[in-house]
Motif scaffolding. Structure first.
Motif, PDB file in Angstrom:
ATOM      1  N   CYS A 325       3.839   9.424  -8.145  1.00 26.01           N
ATOM      2  CA  CYS A 325       2.651   8.792  -8.608  1.00 26.01           C
ATOM      3  C   CYS A 325       1.570   9.837  -8.592  1.00 26.01           C
ATOM      4  CB  CYS A 325       2.532   7.334  -7.979  1.00 26.01           C
ATOM      5  SG  CYS A 325       1.249   6.484  -8.643  1.00 26.01           S
TER       6      CYS A 325
ATOM      7  N   SER B 102      -5.151  -2.732  -5.888  1.00 25.69           N
ATOM      8  CA  SER B 102      -3.980  -1.874  -5.360  1.00 25.69           C
ATOM      9  C   SER B 102      -4.453  -0.434  -5.117  1.00 25.69           C
ATOM     10  CB  SER B 102      -2.752  -1.911  -6.265  1.00 25.69           C
ATOM     11  OG  SER B 102      -1.820  -1.516  -5.582  1.00 25.69           O
ATOM     12  N   ALA B 162       2.171  11.866  -0.384  1.00 26.69           N
ATOM     13  CA  ALA B 162       1.534  10.824  -1.083  1.00 26.69           C
ATOM     14  C   ALA B 162       2.191   9.504  -0.671  1.00 26.69           C
ATOM     15  CB  ALA B 162       1.305  11.092  -2.525  1.00 26.69           C
ATOM     16  N   GLY B 163       1.983   8.304  -1.332  1.00 28.09           N
ATOM     17  CA  GLY B 163       2.466   7.113  -0.797  1.00 28.09           C
ATOM     18  C   GLY B 163       3.902   7.054  -1.245  1.00 28.09           C
ATOM     19  N   ALA B 164       4.162   7.610  -2.475  1.00 29.34           N
ATOM     20  CA  ALA B 164       5.467   7.621  -2.937  1.00 29.34           C
ATOM     21  C   ALA B 164       6.289   8.513  -2.174  1.00 29.34           C
ATOM     22  CB  ALA B 164       5.508   7.934  -4.534  1.00 29.34           C
ATOM     23  N   HIS B 197       5.154  -2.462  -6.783  1.00 24.99           N
ATOM     24  CA  HIS B 197       4.750  -1.275  -7.171  1.00 24.99           C
ATOM     25  C   HIS B 197       5.956  -0.565  -7.894  1.00 24.99           C
ATOM     26  CE1 HIS B 197       2.659   2.847  -7.924  1.00 24.99           C
ATOM     27  NE2 HIS B 197       1.613   1.857  -8.205  1.00 24.99           N
ATOM     28  N   THR B 199       6.843   2.418  -7.821  1.00 23.57           N
ATOM     29  CA  THR B 199       7.156   3.655  -6.830  1.00 23.57           C
ATOM     30  C   THR B 199       8.424   2.947  -5.884  1.00 23.57           C
ATOM     31  OG1 THR B 199       5.513   3.087  -5.340  1.00 23.57           O
ATOM     32  CG2 THR B 199       5.207   5.002  -6.849  1.00 23.57           C
ATOM     33  N   THR B 245       1.016  -7.333  -3.849  1.00 19.57           N
ATOM     34  CA  THR B 245       0.241  -6.805  -4.780  1.00 19.57           C
ATOM     35  C   THR B 245      -0.384  -7.972  -5.533  1.00 19.57           C
ATOM     36  OG1 THR B 245       2.072  -7.093  -6.272  1.00 19.57           O
ATOM     37  CG2 THR B 245       1.901  -4.846  -5.363  1.00 19.57           C
ATOM     38  N   ASP B 270       5.456  -1.740   2.140  1.00 12.78           N
ATOM     39  CA  ASP B 270       4.583  -0.606   1.374  1.00 12.78           C
ATOM     40  C   ASP B 270       3.149  -0.917   2.009  1.00 12.78           C
ATOM     41  OD1 ASP B 270       2.713   0.116  -0.438  1.00 12.78           O
ATOM     42  OD2 ASP B 270       4.273   0.149  -1.952  1.00 12.78           O
ATOM     43  N   ALA B 272       0.290   0.540   1.106  1.00 13.55           N
ATOM     44  CA  ALA B 272      -0.782   0.751   0.303  1.00 13.55           C
ATOM     45  C   ALA B 272      -1.840  -0.118   0.436  1.00 13.55           C
ATOM     46  CB  ALA B 272      -0.266   0.763  -1.235  1.00 13.55           C
ATOM     47  N   HIS B 292       4.660   3.486   4.897  1.00 14.79           N
ATOM     48  CA  HIS B 292       3.684   4.535   4.482  1.00 14.79           C
ATOM     49  C   HIS B 292       2.175   4.232   4.646  1.00 14.79           C
ATOM     50  CE1 HIS B 292       3.585   3.068   0.331  1.00 14.79           C
ATOM     51  NE2 HIS B 292       2.584   3.579   0.348  1.00 14.79           N
TER      52      HIS B 292
HETATM   53  C1  LIG Z   1       1.270  -0.872  -3.916  1.00 13.08           C
HETATM   54  C2  LIG Z   1       1.389   0.937  -4.195  1.00 13.08           C
HETATM   55  N1  LIG Z   1       2.514   1.536  -3.573  1.00 13.08           N
HETATM   56  C3  LIG Z   1       2.673   2.731  -3.707  1.00 13.08           C
HETATM   57  C4  LIG Z   1       1.819   3.510  -4.374  1.00 13.08           C
HETATM   58  C5  LIG Z   1       2.047   5.036  -4.416  1.00 13.08           C
HETATM   59  O1  LIG Z   1       1.142   5.786  -3.733  1.00 13.08           O
HETATM   60  P1  LIG Z   1       0.694   7.230  -4.061  1.00 13.08           P
HETATM   61  O2  LIG Z   1       0.099   7.083  -5.438  1.00 13.08           O
HETATM   62  O3  LIG Z   1       0.059   7.839  -3.308  1.00 13.08           O
HETATM   63  O4  LIG Z   1       2.158   7.957  -4.283  1.00 13.08           O
HETATM   64  C6  LIG Z   1       0.705   3.063  -4.684  1.00 13.08           C
HETATM   65  C7  LIG Z   1      -0.393   3.910  -5.397  1.00 13.08           C
HETATM   66  O5  LIG Z   1      -0.766   3.777  -6.692  1.00 13.08           O
HETATM   67  C8  LIG Z   1       0.563   1.446  -4.828  1.00 13.08           C
HETATM   68  O6  LIG Z   1      -0.653   0.843  -5.072  1.00 13.08           O
END
Ligand SMILES: Cc1ncc(COP(=O)(O)O)c(C=O)c1O
Ligand SMILES: Cc1ncc(COP(=O)(O)O)c(C=O)c1O
Lengths: 447, 527, 527, 447
Positions: A325, B102, B162-164, B197, B199, B245, B270, B272, B292
């Motif tokens: 992402c 988000s 990153a988050g994913a 999300h 991901t 979310t 998650d 986020a 994460h």
């Molecule tokens: C709820 C959620 N999970 C995961 C992600 C993914 O994080 P990243 O964009 O840092 O990979 C996001 C970011 O948009 C998110 O809003």
């Protein structure tokens, strides 16, 4: 607290508006025994205090610019023009989000389009995406993409592939059940990777110049791979090399991935960097990551948008080509700005300077008793063999203020054969004084 | 068919001409049109001065690049102007609210940027002898400590980019744990809510799992009973976002955790939305196995128009043995970097590491920024920030309910969820409402996400907004809502009219993708 | 009556309503309205975190400040947003051409900014022991060397803070020289052309001189014969700009210098236009006695919205004894700072220094930037820059002559002078033409200066403009000229319509000056 | 050359358009023997090379942040928030010109209006201008303004006025024939300046806190001056002091001038700084420098413009109130941004911290044998007398890494009586460790 605009009065007024007696009414869903735990961390601090403590940590690191420095192996010390850092700090670039609202994100979108165009030209490929995390994760994604395209499950990795890249690719490919073959490192540069390609092979992954610095002709490998229905994934860790060496696209690669740090980005102790990812149009819909495309607005004026997002997680979810992402947007901007300043003329000259500095360094090293330069060919990085353990020597030289290169002992802990090699890199930042410092320190150390 | 970022079509077919006064140049005072660098006929120029090469004989083995590359070069003034003009076509946090639900678009302190640029951090190579980078390792170690303390978790993997990538790290650990238990063949199913999300499911699949849905209850939360139904010996893990979310805290989180653990699965959370509860509640106290943390959300590192981010992933005792290499350990004042699996095994903390996720050691540049933010805020500031973020969201939710339909009753956490019921029969859709916000000087909220809500509008103001700013924002949205109801749909369809561009044809863009400047021209020009 | 900066009235009485689509907020997408910091009701806030004072007993002698001050404080995010929004209402070189004649708005390299911010330069105190600031003194000395070499003059005074301050420095030296000759009572008259920049006569008067005019000939240059008439034993000096403010080189410069010297006067040359001849010709070879150099014009230090500048002043052998303190001298590798008149007298180089013009040693921050620019360009680059600046000006002059009336025939130097004859009977005035340029995305040229030309438009593109940019610029102006002739005056009167503000009422502003936020409110709010 | 966009082809094309055979046709008016002289200077250099040579010069300077630092006397080491430097580097502020076209300069104009408002509030005056070069030139302009207002020609300068300010004021006032009286420096702080005011006096110029750090009550001086038809010009070199000390406006000053460097601006080895200039409305039309005023545009929206320019050189020429044109715009912006962050609350606290650090430093110094603290009152700066030549001691301590203050021997070369005094300043940046370093080094040096 300087980052928080709400005053106590504001908070009271707002609580009244929302009809809450105190703030924790809003946290009622949190198990009460878990709310407001004791946390053993410091209280807030002013800028001056923070600057002092982080400054003291920074002062404990030896910087690349501080003296003789010959370390590369996947990250390179280059000069980045001041213009680059100024532009990436502009609020409008630095503090904006992924360009999901194109009407007010044309700045980001146009530079991504320019970035994609530059990467495609640089790699000699038809299309490039809007960046990956770094070269190593781009490499792993390439192997997964080859799997989707070929529906085959055997990944062949060259022994000349950076060991970190190999490790990351293996971790990811094995997760989806691929079997991953890694050729033995051939420090002499005569690897016969073709022999490992079979009918089950989804892709063969070859780095050029390889991690030892050898320059390889990818065409024969591409031909062999294609014959077996496999794809050639070409990898580079030094983007500057593409200003001097034949492009992977011109040598038959199907997917080209690499590290873009060298252009516009600082060493940053390993990150953030920017993964470059390019391929052929016919494979586009299997590509991971964001893509920016040209279109028109309601008045018919040209504009840019993120496109083909049906490949991506936020639309396709469990059918997505990747879960990526957030990518490396701002590092891609740094790359694009620096590359715009360089242009073809500047890039080629920069590449020539890098090559010449390396030639001079190699020339100076090979006359040292005990030192053997292993490369017949190289760009700005080559490998030497010494009679001692490379890590020991590297550490000893570091105490002398010389960072001599990347020790084989560290990169290949399980290959005793590579224990005594050092990968030495030079760039346009290398001076004759640096070369002298290296040679005298090494001579010293070796007798 | 092409979708916009939030999964809705956006064609620019409403060809309502702008009422703008035309200019000869196409510029509008400070809004200046700018061509592509490739269109400036500058394939023989450069904006850098480099010394003359000496002309040494090369060692390229006959593989030098003969053919033109096709890269334009611009002088420094032209380059500066090009990118400054481009930047001025962007909206940014530094200009106004960026209420993307988000996404946690909060203030990015410039102190962080200054610290990250100290040569001691920016000009250091990841493979230097550890004796020469003790300060850098200290930063990684210190940040890890802050993260573990705030989450109440025993371990953290710092390398995710990153988050994913952090999700990948967490789910890889789950996968490794299951393999260690010899259940990798049987435990293949991962449960996640439809509101998750994208991901989350994508990550599960990338780890070789299949994805199944967790039903939601009418309050917008996980339906515990239904979840229990779905649990079984084939379930590897659940992936639940908390706060979720919809901007709600999962009340039954502990029961959820217990149920999953009972079923032999793991709880991936998650993180986020951690900004809503940082220093208010610890995932470690709630039964989470992995989570994460988006440093680029909760801890103020800039989004940079799409990245880079950083996604350190905290792990429970159950998963920490499988954490990836490399990681930093401190032994009486000295910092060591554990890069090798055999070291890890010997070292014990992550004895069964699943391996490496990326070259080198993670997003150091982001670590420095996040640590700079944490030190500045301290535990008290971080907690206050969470409270202000939640207060701001509830304030906006309360005020907007006057004209807009919020999906769930009661308080929200850090973001307020609305749907398009208030637009019913107005002819105005969520996307039109959002585009009209652009003319008013605001970035739209997240649209059409979560997918479970029709015409969703997810508003996350964050703690960085002042009451004054929120009031202006609410006034603007309420005015738009009233205008929509007053039946002025065409104005909405035509919007935006003041932005650098009006609506763009995303459908057309996807139908005939043009993804780079025309290569044939590049080549021609270069020759 | 109020005048605009170029000496022409500008009332906003043409109340032509804008065709803009109205918004509720008054914002127009990325153009966001912003209130004053004083209007944010933030008199109890702060955007800095400072440690708690210890509460020691003070030593203020009972004069502590009890009454409220009335200074608003904003949190960091609010502050960032406030100033970013303001910035976005400005035009700048980094956005496009800034063709202000006589102002030399050239590219400002960011390398200069980076160098000036090296702690070794920015974090050094002017009164540190000279042993601790050898590098700083080295910069002053090195820059002085570059300036003397480029101008062919034996001495340079580094302390003047801007061009006008440099004029003051030069004329103070003249005054001191005349006093030394015992003629201070008799030599009181200074001659300057009417086309001179306002600072010239103002400076002369500030030095106790009276000003008399030098007539110009029909080619726009000094009328040598008429000048000779005006010369006499009461003339202290002439002040001539060269290249002059009509963008022309004073052909007879040597004859002028000789005449003045014969009459016992000195030749002050205004060096604001040095960019046209830097490394092409040296004032020292042309008989000049003193000349200031605007580092913020010729040598690329930024104008910063009005300053700071720097105006080092080169001096002939005749004037150098009177140069101000302090100055830097090098003695076998070590740099010394001469601050005291007795030192100067002993030291000999400036034996009769007229004293001190400013605290400390001048604009160090600008010195570093200018030196960085000079080192980057080198003598070859500076010369090429002068040639490109002159070429660009002539290119624009030639192209614009197609529709506009240029005041003098033949080539110009670095700037092209036009007048309003081409607007005759169109109802469009110079100022209307200039304001229309704003809508087209360009900053207007200098208007109504020099005063000797009716409706003057003085265009200085500088060397920083590419041909592509100049062509777009010329196309735009030619289109406007054609539109004006086509009788579309009302459009010009209404312009600008796309800028953050339309024409402002300068007359009203001067009639009832409001120069600060309403103090009574400040006080009230603060209490 | 990287700063020059024209290519050789461009130049040729353009020469053709203008009808010139070669570039020097355009320089035909320059005496041919003077054209293209031999110039003995280096050729152009790349960024890397320039960075290296300027970097090595920078490395030869001891920075204030590097260790114990107690030097003030007109310039002060304060912490400037990172936000300030970021904002002043924005292209739209950094690379714009004087706001002569208000429609596209509202950014600059509004902050100037805010700056004027802040300065007026800070000084307790009715109006302030848009900045002068620095405090010393602002002081000189104030004396000239007083002359225009009172039509008198005798300028009385306090002995507590910074000697540089006195020198600059004298240089300028004597040029127009004023006679300038400078009182003898009174290091004890008991100066009787009132005795020097007579009927010919246009103004009396008094600094507060004075250069020795003494805090003065200006009211009696103002009254005495007004009685004789003279004006009181109040001067400050440390803007932070106004957060703690009664404003000059509240003590009867007619013109207030000062140095604004302390707020938002770095030390910069003496410049650029920002001169603050405030006065009473009735004297406005005699004030020098630019003024920004509020007005409305053609649509009735509020906007700002430069106003009352009939006072200025570009309109009034030889009748102008001053010849100043370019001022300190960007430094004024830095001042405004920092002051906006501080606000009244932050400024007062910053002032308190400065005062407390000075109190602690004084307390630590006065117990050193041979050291005498001369101040009864002070803000963040005070004066000590030592038994040795101050310059000698300062230099000796500098070798020990301690910058102890400003030596009387340097500031007053012709006042032997001041040879042994040192002016010591402390700010919020001063640490206990700094104080210890100073005391031990000084103790060492004095026995
Ligand atoms: C709820 C959620 N999970 C995961 C992600 C993914 O994080 P990243 O964009 O840092 O990979 C996001 C970011 O948009 C998110 O809003
Ligand atoms: C011809 C001329 N002389 C003198 C000056 C005054 O220079 P400064 O603004 O640096 O004081 C200028 C600048 O506008 C000018 O154009």
């Amino acid at each position: 607290m300087r980052y928080l605009p709400l005053s106590e009065q504001d908070r009271q007024k707002m609580l009244t508006v929302v009809g809450a007696a105190q703030i924790d009414d809003l946290f009622a869903d949190v198990p009460s025994d878990a709310l407001d735990p004791e946390i053993d961390l410091p209280l807030h601090a002013g800028e001056l205090e923070v600057e002092r403590s982080l400054g003291s940590m920074a002062a404990r690191n030896r910087t690349a610019g501080e003296g003789a420095f010959f370390l590369g192996a996947g990250a390179y010390k280059h000069h980045v023009p001041a213009t680059v850092d100024h532009i990436i700090q502009r609020s409008e670039f630095l503090t904006s989000y992924t360009p999901y609202q194109p009407e007010i994100a044309q700045g980001t979108l146009q530079y991504l389009f320019e970035f994609q165009s530059q990467v495609a030209a640089l790699t000699g490929m038809e299309v490039a995406n809007a960046s990956m995390y770094d070269g190593s994760t781009a490499c792993a994604e390439a192997a997964l993409m080859a799997r989707r395209i070929t529906k085959k499950t055997r990944v062949v990795l060259s022994g000349g592939l950076h060991p970190h890249y190999a490790a990351v690719t293996r971790t990811n490919s094995e997760l989806v059940g691929d079997d991953v073959v890694i050729a033995d490192p051939d420090i002499a540069g005569d690897e016969d990777i073709i022999a490992l390609i079979d009918d089950e092979t989804s892709c063969v992954v070859v780095q050029n110049p390889d991690v030892f610095g050898h320059i390889r002709d990818l065409q024969p490998i591409a031909d062999a791979a294609h014959e077996k229905g496999a794809l050639l994934v070409a990898v580079f860790t030094e983007a500057v090399s593409l200003g001097a060496i034949k492009s992977p696209g011109a040598m038959g690669a199907d997917i080209v991935v690499g590290e873009g740090q060298s252009i516009g980005n600082a060493l940053n102790f390993g990150g953030p960097y920017v993964g470059l990812f390019a391929t052929r149009i016919k494979y586009l819909r299997q590509a991971p990551g964001r893509l920016c495309g040209e279109t028109v607005d309601a008045d018919g004026r040209r504009g840019f948008v993120l496109t083909l997002s049906t490949r991506e997680q936020h639309i396709r979810r469990d059918k997505a080509t990747s879960n990526i992402c957030t990518n490396s947007g701002l590092c891609a901007l740094a790359f694009t700005v620096h590359m715009t300043l360089l242009g073809e003329v500047g890039l080629r000259r920069m590449a020539t300077l890098n090559h010449e500095k390396a030639l001079k360094t190699a020339r100076a090293l090979k006359v040292i008793p005990g030192v053997e330069v292993l490369n017949k060919t190289f760009f700005n990085e080559f490998t030497i063999r010494i009679p001692k353990n490379s890590q020991t020597v590297i550490d000893a030289l570091a105490d002398e203020g010389v960072i001599a290169g990347a020790p084989g002992a560290r990169l290949w802990p399980d290959h005793p054969a590579l224990e005594n090699i050092i990968i030495v890199a030079a760039t346009e930042c290398t001076t004759d004084a640096d070369i002298n410092a290296l040679t005298s320190a090494l001579t010293e150390e070796l007798n | 068919m092409a979708m916009n970022a939030q999964g809705r079509p956006s064609a620019a077919n409403e060809n309502i001409s702008t009422p703008m006064v035309e200019t000869f140049t196409g510029n509008r005072a400070l809004v200046i049109e700018e061509s592509l660098i490739f269109e400036k006929e500058a394939f023989a120029q450069t904006g850098v001065d480099l010394p003359e090469p000496e002309g040494l004989e090369d060692a390229l083995g006959g593989l030098e690049r003969a053919e033109p590359i096709g890269l334009p070069g611009l002088s420094e003034p032209e380059t500066m102007r090009h990118f400054v003009r481009l930047s001025q076509k962007n909206y940014a946090i530094d200009m106004g609210p960026f209420p993307l639900g988000s996404c946690t678009m909060k203030h990015n302190p410039r102190l962080n940027e200054k610290m990250a640029r100290l040569p001691g951090f920016s000009d250091v190579h990841p493979l230097q002898p550890t004796s020469t980078v003790q300060g850098a390792l200290q930063v990684v170690h210190a940040l890890a400590h802050w993260l573990k303390e705030m989450t109440g978790m025993p371990a953290v993997a710092m390398s995710p980019k990153a988050g994913a990538h952090g999700e990948l790290c967490g789910m890889m650990s789950v996968r490794a744990a299951i393999e260690a238990r010899g259940e990798s063949e049987t435990r293949r199913r991962v449960l996640a809510p439809e509101s998750a999300h994208g991901t989350n499911p994508a990550t599960a699949v990338q780890c070789g799992f299949t994805v199944d849905h967790i039903p939601a209850d009418e309050t917008g939360r996980v339906d515990l009973a239904a979840l229990k139904e779905k649990l079984g010996p084939d379930v590897a893990a659940i992936m639940v976002t908390n706060p979720n979310t919809c901007g709600l805290f999962e009340r039954d989180i502990r029961a959820i955790a217990d149920a999953v653990h009972e079923a032999g699965g793991y709880f991936y959370c998650d993180g986020a939305n951690f900004n809503a509860i940082a220093c208010k509640a610890r995932p470690g106290d709630l039964g989470v196995d992995a989570m994460h943390i988006n440093l680029h959300k909760t801890f103020s590192t800039p989004h940079g128009g799409g990245g880079p981010g950083s996604g350190p992933t905290v792990l429970s005792a159950a998963l920490s043995p499988y954490a990836p290499v490399p990681y930093v350990v401190e032994r009486d004042g000295a910092y060591e970097l554990v890069e090798r699996l055999d070291q890890a095994a010997a070292d014990g903390t992550h004895a069964d590491s699943f391996g490496r996720m990326t070259a080198f050691h993670g997003q150091m540049g982001m670590f420095v920024r996040a640590l700079s933010y944490m030190m500045s805020h301290g535990r008290d500031g971080v907690k206050q920030a969470a409270e202000d973020a939640v207060l701001n969201a509830n304030y906006v939710q309360t005020r907007l309910r006057a004209e807009m339909t919020s999906t769930f009753d009661g308080y929200c956490m850090h973001e307020a969820l609305f749907d398009d019921r208030f637009l019913k029969d107005t002819g105005v859709e969520t996307i039109d409402f959002a585009k009209a916000m652009i003319d008013e000087g605001y970035h739209p909220m997240t649209m059409y996400f979560p997918l479970v809500v029709k015409g969703a509008m997810l508003i996350e103001p964050t703690e960085s907004e002042s009451k004054e700013e929120l009031d202006r924002f609410c006034d603007a949205l309420l005015s738009l809502a009233r205008r929509a109801k007053s039946g002025d749909a065409s104005a909405f369809k035509a919007s935006p009219v003041h932005a650098p561009r009006r609506r763009l044809d995303e459908t057309g863009a996807a139908r005939k993708p043009v993804l780079r400047w025309r290569p044939e021209l590049t080549r021609a020009a270069a020759e």
